[in-house]
Design a protein around this motif. Sequence first.
Motif, PDB file in Angstrom:
ATOM      1  N   ILE A   1      16.365 -58.139  54.310  1.00  0.00           N
ATOM      2  CA  ILE A   1      16.618 -57.258  53.176  1.00  0.00           C
ATOM      3  C   ILE A   1      15.759 -57.737  52.005  1.00  0.00           C
ATOM      4  CG2 ILE A   1      18.320 -56.377  51.536  1.00  0.00           C
ATOM      5  CD1 ILE A   1      20.430 -56.672  53.654  1.00  0.00           C
TER       6      ILE A   1
ATOM      7  N   VAL B   1      14.705 -57.372  48.433  1.00  0.00           N
ATOM      8  CA  VAL B   1      15.198 -56.806  47.181  1.00  0.00           C
ATOM      9  C   VAL B   1      14.043 -56.719  46.188  1.00  0.00           C
ATOM     10  CG1 VAL B   1      16.884 -57.006  45.321  1.00  0.00           C
ATOM     11  CG2 VAL B   1      17.464 -57.813  47.622  1.00  0.00           C
TER      12      VAL B   1
ATOM     13  N   ASP C   1      11.993 -46.631  53.628  1.00  0.00           N
ATOM     14  CA  ASP C   1      12.610 -47.928  53.327  1.00  0.00           C
ATOM     15  C   ASP C   1      11.639 -49.084  53.440  1.00  0.00           C
ATOM     16  OD1 ASP C   1      15.106 -46.870  52.793  1.00  0.00           O
ATOM     17  OD2 ASP C   1      15.868 -47.171  54.828  1.00  0.00           O
TER      18      ASP C   1
ATOM     19  N   SER D   1      13.204 -46.263  44.418  1.00  0.00           N
ATOM     20  CA  SER D   1      14.470 -45.610  44.717  1.00  0.00           C
ATOM     21  C   SER D   1      14.863 -44.610  43.643  1.00  0.00           C
ATOM     22  CB  SER D   1      15.587 -46.652  44.861  1.00  0.00           C
ATOM     23  OG  SER D   1      16.831 -46.019  45.110  1.00  0.00           O
TER      24      SER D   1
ATOM     25  N   VAL E   1      25.196 -50.108  45.910  1.00  0.00           N
ATOM     26  CA  VAL E   1      24.573 -51.240  46.593  1.00  0.00           C
ATOM     27  C   VAL E   1      25.508 -51.769  47.680  1.00  0.00           C
ATOM     28  CG1 VAL E   1      23.734 -53.607  46.322  1.00  0.00           C
ATOM     29  CG2 VAL E   1      23.092 -51.853  44.658  1.00  0.00           C
TER      30      VAL E   1
ATOM     31  N   THR F   1      25.260 -49.358  50.518  1.00  0.00           N
ATOM     32  CA  THR F   1      23.958 -49.477  51.168  1.00  0.00           C
ATOM     33  C   THR F   1      23.937 -50.664  52.114  1.00  0.00           C
ATOM     34  OG1 THR F   1      22.805 -48.459  49.293  1.00  0.00           O
ATOM     35  CG2 THR F   1      21.495 -49.830  50.760  1.00  0.00           C
TER      36      THR F   1
ATOM     37  N   TYR G   1      23.591 -50.728  56.231  1.00  0.00           N
ATOM     38  CA  TYR G   1      22.577 -51.547  56.893  1.00  0.00           C
ATOM     39  C   TYR G   1      23.221 -52.442  57.948  1.00  0.00           C
ATOM     40  CZ  TYR G   1      18.856 -54.969  57.555  1.00  0.00           C
ATOM     41  OH  TYR G   1      17.916 -55.793  58.106  1.00  0.00           O
TER      42      TYR G   1
ATOM     43  N   LEU H   1      15.180 -52.871  49.569  1.00  0.00           N
ATOM     44  CA  LEU H   1      16.255 -52.363  48.724  1.00  0.00           C
ATOM     45  C   LEU H   1      15.741 -52.396  47.289  1.00  0.00           C
ATOM     46  CD1 LEU H   1      20.022 -53.250  49.026  1.00  0.00           C
ATOM     47  CD2 LEU H   1      18.942 -52.875  46.821  1.00  0.00           C
TER      48      LEU H   1
ATOM     49  N   THR I   1      18.738 -61.922  52.388  1.00  0.00           N
ATOM     50  CA  THR I   1      17.990 -61.286  51.311  1.00  0.00           C
ATOM     51  C   THR I   1      16.874 -62.188  50.795  1.00  0.00           C
ATOM     52  OG1 THR I   1      19.607 -62.094  49.687  1.00  0.00           O
ATOM     53  CG2 THR I   1      19.896 -59.838  50.502  1.00  0.00           C
TER      54      THR I   1
END
Length: 291
Positions: free
Chosen positions: A26, A28, A182, A200, A223, A226, A230, A241, A272
């Motif tokens: 992920i 960010v 994405d 986004s 979030v 989301t 995922y 993201l 992340t």
Amino acid sequence: MSNPRVSYAIGTQRAPLQAPEPGKNIIVSISLNVEHWPLDRPMPRKIISPPHGRDHVPDVPNFSWAEYGMRLGLPRLVELISRYGLAISVNLNAGVISAYPQAAEMLLDTGWEFVGHGVDQQALTDAPDERAVIRQALDDLTSFSGRPVRGWLGPGLQETIHTPDVLAECGVDYLCDWVLDDVPVWLRATPKPLVAVPYSLDLNDSVIYAVERQSSPELYRRVVDTLRSYDEEGAGHPMVLSLPIHPHLVGVRHRLPYFRDTLNLLQQREDTVFLTGSEICDWFLAQQDGS
């Protein structure tokens, strides 16, 4: 072809990308939009409608709404994000450098990446010469920061039919206007292709709070949902993201605690990693054959 710039592909049928770090699927991407809304023009967005439906210049209440962000929301966000030690991108109107020199210097001191975002908050479709606007924005940011500007986000995400080509001519590597995937994808342009780095609308504080007028916890809730979606997919594949934020929106007191909760939630996960626009672009390019 429905889209002459980006080839269509079903996400589940294309070759998967490798995570930027083992187990860090992920990605960010925090994008802090810092903008100059001139007092002598109609405001590009409003928190309250003008009396009798007629626009006025100067539009003092709506100008003040945005100005509050530059005076108080911005330093709050800089302090909060710096406290977390995160790498982020700043989509910066070049006009901020002269209109808000203290704010520009504060942002320069963070070392965050500057992304071209026009001169003022005016759509390129309204500019008499978009090439001149793009060139001035890139030159001013490069001169101020001492670093080349590799990315671009159009004010209002607006483009003319020629914008990607003009950006490619000016040496830009990636573009954030195309909110359609994405992960990064190739975007056709001349004289070189660009990378469409994910941005986004669904997790954009401008859409959530200024357009939809949702309650203060809404960004945090989205979030959470989301991440739940995922996780339910089985994860195992990278996803960007993107969190676009504005000082006059999440920088106000009643929303800032929820943005802090959002950062805590994302940092506490083991999968992340926080990357800037250029880092996402380079991560994508490193896995391509250059075609």
